[in-house]
Scaffold this motif. Structure first.
Motif, PDB file in Angstrom:
ATOM      1  N   PHE A  12       2.668 121.250   6.299  1.00 46.79           N
ATOM      2  CA  PHE A  12       1.974 122.358   5.655  1.00 46.79           C
ATOM      3  C   PHE A  12       0.583 121.906   5.218  1.00 46.79           C
ATOM      4  O   PHE A  12       0.318 120.724   5.076  1.00 46.79           O
ATOM      5  CB  PHE A  12       2.758 122.891   4.450  1.00 46.79           C
ATOM      6  N   GLU A  13      -0.265 122.862   5.024  1.00 51.47           N
ATOM      7  CA  GLU A  13      -1.562 122.659   4.392  1.00 51.47           C
ATOM      8  C   GLU A  13      -1.816 123.900   3.545  1.00 51.47           C
ATOM      9  O   GLU A  13      -2.050 124.983   4.079  1.00 51.47           O
ATOM     10  CB  GLU A  13      -2.675 122.473   5.421  1.00 51.47           C
ATOM     11  N   LEU A  14      -1.704 123.716   2.229  1.00 53.23           N
ATOM     12  CA  LEU A  14      -1.804 124.843   1.302  1.00 53.23           C
ATOM     13  C   LEU A  14      -2.772 124.508   0.173  1.00 53.23           C
ATOM     14  O   LEU A  14      -2.933 123.338  -0.195  1.00 53.23           O
ATOM     15  CB  LEU A  14      -0.422 125.185   0.732  1.00 53.23           C
ATOM     16  N   PRO A  15      -3.382 125.535  -0.406  1.00 45.88           N
ATOM     17  CA  PRO A  15      -4.355 125.293  -1.483  1.00 45.88           C
ATOM     18  C   PRO A  15      -3.691 124.789  -2.759  1.00 45.88           C
ATOM     19  O   PRO A  15      -2.566 125.164  -3.087  1.00 45.88           O
ATOM     20  CB  PRO A  15      -4.996 126.660  -1.700  1.00 45.88           C
ATOM     21  N   THR A  66      -1.106 118.621   1.622  1.00 47.41           N
ATOM     22  CA  THR A  66      -0.270 118.605   2.817  1.00 47.41           C
ATOM     23  C   THR A  66       1.012 117.827   2.530  1.00 47.41           C
ATOM     24  O   THR A  66       1.146 117.191   1.480  1.00 47.41           O
ATOM     25  CB  THR A  66      -0.986 117.940   4.018  1.00 47.41           C
ATOM     26  N   GLU A  67       1.906 117.850   3.481  1.00 45.23           N
ATOM     27  CA  GLU A  67       3.160 117.110   3.349  1.00 45.23           C
ATOM     28  C   GLU A  67       2.913 115.614   3.212  1.00 45.23           C
ATOM     29  O   GLU A  67       3.726 114.896   2.618  1.00 45.23           O
ATOM     30  CB  GLU A  67       4.102 117.412   4.521  1.00 45.23           C
ATOM     31  N   LYS A  68       1.797 115.117   3.694  1.00 50.24           N
ATOM     32  CA  LYS A  68       1.480 113.684   3.588  1.00 50.24           C
ATOM     33  C   LYS A  68       1.287 113.260   2.130  1.00 50.24           C
ATOM     34  O   LYS A  68       1.522 112.114   1.772  1.00 50.24           O
ATOM     35  CB  LYS A  68       0.252 113.355   4.422  1.00 50.24           C
ATOM     36  N   ASP A  69       0.871 114.204   1.278  1.00 45.49           N
ATOM     37  CA  ASP A  69       0.684 113.908  -0.142  1.00 45.49           C
ATOM     38  C   ASP A  69       2.009 113.639  -0.857  1.00 45.49           C
ATOM     39  O   ASP A  69       2.013 113.106  -1.972  1.00 45.49           O
ATOM     40  CB  ASP A  69      -0.059 115.054  -0.836  1.00 45.49           C
TER      41      ASP A  69
END
Length: 180
Positions: A42-45, A55-58
């Motif tokens: 995902f990439e969400l604000p 993102t999921e990497k975080d």
């Protein structure tokens, strides 16, 4: 015949009451198909941070919780003080504000306190669909590699934490070399 017609509604109410009573306390949750799978991409604000994205990497690098919450969710209000406690204890918690009004969400956190490392916004619910979210609140336990290890539907409270999450966290710490 009249007597039967008068008693029939009472019999129906009693039967429905017995059915309802029999279902109390029964675990109706459906196990998540995502257990032992990577958190969906995902990439969400980030809430309240213009242009900043998450993102999921975080989620990788530490064992964490992802709490799905919203201001329209009464149970989210009930569990919020416990998340405040967990945050003070050093538990890494990411908030996923779900299908909500961002201004209300920001005010809610300002008024009630913010236990989250970061809160990201799933305004249309796309990530919620990918996660199999059936409503708020839901809480995911994510390991340091970004893999979902457990999904809890409903209020996370002290009982749930001690009986379910603490044993899983202890297991993960052993499995992943003792560190968070």
């Amino acid at each position: 015949m009249k007597r039967l017609l008068m008693v029939l509604p009472l019999i129906l109410v009693l039967a429905l009451g017995a059915l309802f009573y029999g279902s109390l306390g029964r675990d109706e949750s459906i196990p998540s198909a995502l257990i032992s799978k990577p958190f969906p991409a995902f990439e969400l604000p980030v809430l309240g941070q213009d242009g900043e994205m998450m993102t999921e990497k975080d989620l990788q690098g530490q064992i964490s919780l992802v709490n799905v919450w919203a201001t329209w969710c009464p149970t989210c209000y009930v569990e919020h003080p416990y998340f405040m406690e967990l945050g003070k204890q050093g538990v890494v918690i990411f908030g996923m504000n779900y299908k909500d009004d961002e201004a209300k969400a920001e005010k809610w956190l300002a008024d009630l306190g913010d236990p989250y490392t970061t809160t990201f916004v799933d305004k249309v619910g796309r990530l919620g669909i990918d996660l199999g979210v059936r409503g708020a609140p839901e809480t995911f336990l994510v390991d340091d590699k970004g893999v979902i290890r457990y999904k809890h539907e409903g209020e996370l409270n002290e009982r749930v934490w001690k009986n379910t999450f603490q044993p899983l966290l202890a297991e993960l710490k052993v499995e992943h070399g003792g560190g968070q």
